[in-house]
Write a protein that holds these residues in place. Structure first.
Motif, short mmCIF file in Angstrom:
data_model
loop_
_atom_site.label_atom_id
_atom_site.label_comp_id
_atom_site.label_asym_id
_atom_site.label_seq_id
_atom_site.Cartn_x
_atom_site.Cartn_y
_atom_site.Cartn_z
N LEU A 1 35.61 -44.79 29.86
CA LEU A 1 35.51 -43.91 31.03
C LEU A 1 34.90 -44.64 32.21
N GLU A 2 33.86 -45.42 31.96
CA GLU A 2 33.23 -46.19 33.03
C GLU A 2 34.17 -47.25 33.59
N LYS B 1 36.53 -45.42 35.87
CA LYS B 1 35.82 -45.07 37.12
C LYS B 1 35.68 -46.30 38.01
N PHE C 1 30.97 -39.93 44.84
CA PHE C 1 31.15 -39.43 43.48
C PHE C 1 32.55 -39.81 43.01
N GLU D 1 35.03 -39.29 39.39
CA GLU D 1 35.20 -38.75 38.04
C GLU D 1 36.61 -39.10 37.58
N SER E 1 39.55 -38.23 34.28
CA SER E 1 39.86 -37.38 33.13
C SER E 1 39.68 -38.17 31.84
N LYS E 2 39.44 -37.45 30.77
CA LYS E 2 39.26 -38.10 29.46
C LYS E 2 40.51 -38.83 29.02
N GLY F 1 42.00 -39.07 38.33
CA GLY F 1 40.61 -39.17 38.74
C GLY F 1 40.48 -38.60 40.14
N TYR F 2 39.24 -38.38 40.55
CA TYR F 2 39.03 -37.92 41.91
C TYR F 2 37.75 -38.50 42.47
N THR F 3 37.73 -38.58 43.78
CA THR F 3 36.56 -39.09 44.49
C THR F 3 36.26 -38.16 45.65
#
Length: 133
Positions: free
Chosen positions: A14-15, A18, A82, A84, A86-87, A92-94
């Motif tokens: 996940l990181e 990101k 910020f 994030e 998705s799993k 993703g979104y910022t």
């Protein structure tokens, strides 16, 4: 593991996703500053991307290219506060703050500030392109 259950991705994965989005957003902002908004927005748009500007939807990469054609300004700067993802690692979104520096109608320096939010989608080649801005 029961049938139908999927394993959660490791936190490192996940990181990594990101960080990929953060790197893509930074490259997008850099291109806008160095080459102009028109080139950057087209370069980082997915084929099915949508922009909302002045309460209007601009749909598709070609629609964005047409809309941004004369927007050559290099005065847009932003950085996400910020990120994030998705799993599943496909979206993703910022969000964060932007500053737009320009000359007003009288040729005086002016500045507009606001909040941005972007939705990113992983492409088949593994790159990230925005689908909503």
């Amino acid at each position: 593991m029961a049938c139908g259950q999927t394993q959660e991705p490791l936190p490192q994965v996940l990181e990594t996703w990101k960080q990929q989005i953060a790197d893509t957003e930074a490259a997008f902002a850099k291109m806008a500053k160095e080459e102009g908004m028109n080139k950057a927005f087209v370069a980082y748009a997915a084929e099915d991307a949508v922009l909302m500007r002045n309460n209007q939807l601009i749909e598709s990469k070609q629609g964005i290219a047409d809309f941004m054609q004369n927007q050559t300004s290099k005065g847009l700067a932003w950085k996400p506060e910020f990120i994030e993802v998705s799993k599943s690692g496909d979206l993703g979104y910022t969000f964060g703050y932007y500053t737009f520096s320009y000359e007003d109608a009288e040729g005086n320096p002016a500045e507009a500030k606001g909040v941005f939010h972007t939705v990113w989608k992983r492409q088949e080649d593994g790159s990230w392109k925005f689908v909503w801005d």
